[in-house]
Design a protein around this motif. Sequence first.
Motif, PDB file in Angstrom:
ATOM      1  N   ASN A  22       0.630  -1.171  -0.363  1.00  0.00           N
ATOM      2  CA  ASN A  22       0.056   0.312  -0.058  1.00  0.00           C
ATOM      3  C   ASN A  22       0.728   0.943   0.115  1.00  0.00           C
ATOM      4  O   ASN A  22       1.695   1.431   0.744  1.00  0.00           O
ATOM      5  CB  ASN A  22      -0.584   0.243   1.558  1.00  0.00           C
ATOM      6  CG  ASN A  22      -1.841   0.916   1.764  1.00  0.00           C
ATOM      7  OD1 ASN A  22      -1.838   2.499   0.841  1.00  0.00           O
ATOM      8  ND2 ASN A  22      -3.316   0.273   1.153  1.00  0.00           N
ATOM      9  N   ASP A 137      -3.245   3.954  -7.311  1.00  0.00           N
ATOM     10  CA  ASP A 137      -3.089   3.007  -5.688  1.00  0.00           C
ATOM     11  C   ASP A 137      -3.034   4.076  -4.618  1.00  0.00           C
ATOM     12  O   ASP A 137      -4.213   3.650  -3.209  1.00  0.00           O
ATOM     13  CB  ASP A 137      -1.529   2.019  -5.571  1.00  0.00           C
ATOM     14  CG  ASP A 137      -2.403   1.295  -6.568  1.00  0.00           C
ATOM     15  OD1 ASP A 137      -3.668   0.849  -7.063  1.00  0.00           O
ATOM     16  OD2 ASP A 137      -1.384   0.255  -7.037  1.00  0.00           O
ATOM     17  N   ASP A 140      -6.329   6.025  -3.699  1.00  0.00           N
ATOM     18  CA  ASP A 140      -7.014   4.615  -3.217  1.00  0.00           C
ATOM     19  C   ASP A 140      -6.492   4.676  -1.444  1.00  0.00           C
ATOM     20  O   ASP A 140      -7.641   5.009  -0.586  1.00  0.00           O
ATOM     21  CB  ASP A 140      -7.085   3.464  -3.607  1.00  0.00           C
ATOM     22  CG  ASP A 140      -7.541   3.467  -4.839  1.00  0.00           C
ATOM     23  OD1 ASP A 140      -9.006   4.401  -4.994  1.00  0.00           O
ATOM     24  OD2 ASP A 140      -7.267   3.236  -6.515  1.00  0.00           O
ATOM     25  N   GLN A 144      -9.176   5.772   1.535  1.00  0.00           N
ATOM     26  CA  GLN A 144      -9.225   4.713   2.734  1.00  0.00           C
ATOM     27  C   GLN A 144      -8.840   4.408   3.648  1.00  0.00           C
ATOM     28  O   GLN A 144      -9.522   4.164   4.287  1.00  0.00           O
ATOM     29  CB  GLN A 144      -9.519   3.567   1.417  1.00  0.00           C
ATOM     30  CG  GLN A 144     -10.671   3.303   0.022  1.00  0.00           C
ATOM     31  CD  GLN A 144     -10.499   2.481  -0.743  1.00  0.00           C
ATOM     32  OE1 GLN A 144     -11.093   1.382  -0.046  1.00  0.00           O
ATOM     33  NE2 GLN A 144     -10.084   2.736  -1.465  1.00  0.00           N
ATOM     34  N   VAL A 145      -7.159   4.269   3.649  1.00  0.00           N
ATOM     35  CA  VAL A 145      -6.735   4.553   5.034  1.00  0.00           C
ATOM     36  C   VAL A 145      -7.110   5.799   5.828  1.00  0.00           C
ATOM     37  O   VAL A 145      -7.183   6.128   6.883  1.00  0.00           O
ATOM     38  CB  VAL A 145      -5.654   3.349   4.183  1.00  0.00           C
ATOM     39  CG1 VAL A 145      -4.404   3.030   5.888  1.00  0.00           C
ATOM     40  CG2 VAL A 145      -5.674   2.705   3.100  1.00  0.00           C
ATOM     41  N   ARG A 228     -12.372   0.457  -6.257  1.00  0.00           N
ATOM     42  CA  ARG A 228     -11.070  -0.854  -5.831  1.00  0.00           C
ATOM     43  C   ARG A 228     -10.574  -0.765  -4.446  1.00  0.00           C
ATOM     44  O   ARG A 228     -10.702   0.908  -3.283  1.00  0.00           O
ATOM     45  CB  ARG A 228      -9.761  -0.839  -6.447  1.00  0.00           C
ATOM     46  CG  ARG A 228     -10.175  -0.496  -8.067  1.00  0.00           C
ATOM     47  CD  ARG A 228      -8.647  -0.428  -8.516  1.00  0.00           C
ATOM     48  NE  ARG A 228      -8.062   0.267  -7.791  1.00  0.00           N
ATOM     49  CZ  ARG A 228      -6.882   0.990  -9.169  1.00  0.00           C
ATOM     50  NH1 ARG A 228      -6.596   0.013  -9.526  1.00  0.00           N
ATOM     51  NH2 ARG A 228      -6.371   2.394  -8.419  1.00  0.00           N
ATOM     52  N   GLU A 229     -10.907  -1.862  -3.360  1.00  0.00           N
ATOM     53  CA  GLU A 229     -10.255  -1.795  -2.181  1.00  0.00           C
ATOM     54  C   GLU A 229      -8.597  -1.738  -1.708  1.00  0.00           C
ATOM     55  O   GLU A 229      -8.386  -1.852  -2.665  1.00  0.00           O
ATOM     56  CB  GLU A 229     -11.207  -2.959  -1.442  1.00  0.00           C
ATOM     57  CG  GLU A 229     -10.747  -3.021  -0.027  1.00  0.00           C
ATOM     58  CD  GLU A 229     -11.574  -3.986   1.287  1.00  0.00           C
ATOM     59  OE1 GLU A 229     -11.181  -4.022   1.757  1.00  0.00           O
ATOM     60  OE2 GLU A 229     -11.718  -5.169   0.154  1.00  0.00           O
ATOM     61  N   SER A 230      -8.518  -0.366  -0.959  1.00  0.00           N
ATOM     62  CA  SER A 230      -7.167  -0.140  -0.564  1.00  0.00           C
ATOM     63  C   SER A 230      -6.957  -1.348   1.019  1.00  0.00           C
ATOM     64  O   SER A 230      -7.750   0.203   2.004  1.00  0.00           O
ATOM     65  CB  SER A 230      -6.618   1.577  -0.370  1.00  0.00           C
ATOM     66  OG  SER A 230      -5.387   1.867   0.123  1.00  0.00           O
ATOM     67  N   THR A 231      -6.167  -1.924   1.069  1.00  0.00           N
ATOM     68  CA  THR A 231      -5.517  -2.778   1.945  1.00  0.00           C
ATOM     69  C   THR A 231      -4.629  -2.636   2.678  1.00  0.00           C
ATOM     70  O   THR A 231      -3.705  -1.716   2.133  1.00  0.00           O
ATOM     71  CB  THR A 231      -5.951  -4.182   2.043  1.00  0.00           C
ATOM     72  OG1 THR A 231      -5.511  -5.241   0.607  1.00  0.00           O
ATOM     73  CG2 THR A 231      -7.506  -4.824   1.586  1.00  0.00           C
ATOM     74  N   PHE A 232      -4.536  -2.715   4.029  1.00  0.00           N
ATOM     75  CA  PHE A 232      -3.786  -1.710   4.979  1.00  0.00           C
ATOM     76  C   PHE A 232      -3.499  -3.385   6.020  1.00  0.00           C
ATOM     77  O   PHE A 232      -4.205  -3.527   6.772  1.00  0.00           O
ATOM     78  CB  PHE A 232      -3.984  -1.046   5.889  1.00  0.00           C
ATOM     79  CG  PHE A 232      -2.428  -0.797   6.233  1.00  0.00           C
ATOM     80  CD1 PHE A 232      -1.801   0.999   5.961  1.00  0.00           C
ATOM     81  CD2 PHE A 232      -1.594  -0.490   6.983  1.00  0.00           C
ATOM     82  CE1 PHE A 232      -0.441   1.315   5.542  1.00  0.00           C
ATOM     83  CE2 PHE A 232      -0.762   0.164   8.097  1.00  0.00           C
ATOM     84  CZ  PHE A 232      -0.010   1.280   7.073  1.00  0.00           C
ATOM     85  N   GLY A 233      -2.279  -4.211   5.255  1.00  0.00           N
ATOM     86  CA  GLY A 233      -2.423  -5.855   6.237  1.00  0.00           C
ATOM     87  C   GLY A 233      -0.695  -5.452   6.859  1.00  0.00           C
ATOM     88  O   GLY A 233       0.018  -4.627   7.226  1.00  0.00           O
ATOM     89  N   GLU A 236       1.956  -4.221   4.889  1.00  0.00           N
ATOM     90  CA  GLU A 236       2.384  -3.033   5.155  1.00  0.00           C
ATOM     91  C   GLU A 236       2.734  -2.564   6.596  1.00  0.00           C
ATOM     92  O   GLU A 236       3.552  -1.500   7.025  1.00  0.00           O
ATOM     93  CB  GLU A 236       0.856  -1.768   4.633  1.00  0.00           C
ATOM     94  CG  GLU A 236       0.246  -1.828   3.480  1.00  0.00           C
ATOM     95  CD  GLU A 236      -0.127  -3.118   3.029  1.00  0.00           C
ATOM     96  OE1 GLU A 236       0.442  -3.480   1.852  1.00  0.00           O
ATOM     97  OE2 GLU A 236      -0.492  -4.288   3.483  1.00  0.00           O
TER      98      GLU A 236
END
Length: 265
Positions: A22, A137, A140, A144-145, A228-233, A236
Amino acid sequence: MTTLAPGRGDSTGTRSALAGLNPVAKLGASLVLALVLVLTIDWVSAGVALACELVLFLWAGLTLRVFLVRTALVWIAAPAAGLTTLLYGQAAGVVHWSFGLVLVTDGSIELAVATVLRVLAIGLPAVVLFITIDPTDLADGLGQVVKLPARFVLGGLAGLRMVGLFLDDWRALELARRARGIGDSGAIRRFFNQAFALLVLSIRRGSKLATAMEARGFGAPIQRTWARESTFGAREYGLMAIGLAIALLAVTVSVMTGHWNFVLA
């Protein structure tokens, strides 16, 4: 609209190990390093951070040519900043050479080395992380984050994607002027004339883009959805942890060796 990157998630043209992360994590990791390193001017903390970063760059997935080309400005700026500090930095210790306002001493030499290393330690990871960021990206992630306002994020994204058109417009203006017989002499005057024409063209295009985005509902005051979903896992958080660990290691070694020089003290 044109893009700044040839491939999704990676502006280097190759698929690097950082491309899938991300963009918010990349910004956060580089920001952590920068904030810590700007607190002190000493060669130990900057040297430790730079050594750790150079090792990690081997796993970034960038070829040596791409790395050197994209970071060329940093390699040029660091010695330039160090030379200025060497000649006009704070005088301390033994005087090695003096001429007018120029005074090279032990203190200015140490400060110059610290400046070069600090510029490299801050600039290199920032460039390496940024060249693997796709503008879409990034938008996004910021929306979102980080939860930044959608209008601000989308407006910035639209403007960023239009940057790639500047070079094409400049070339078109140059060819048009030459076709009219007014672009073969007076380089300085031609430059300013073309710059003004490019400014006018950019304002017109920006106005049209703003109207088009407004007509398509980008300025609506309601809660926006994202395609589009922006993920933070975990990956990251791992990158953020690596940046924090390098910063803490640099500070610890600097303090333990007695080289810590807090710039605000």
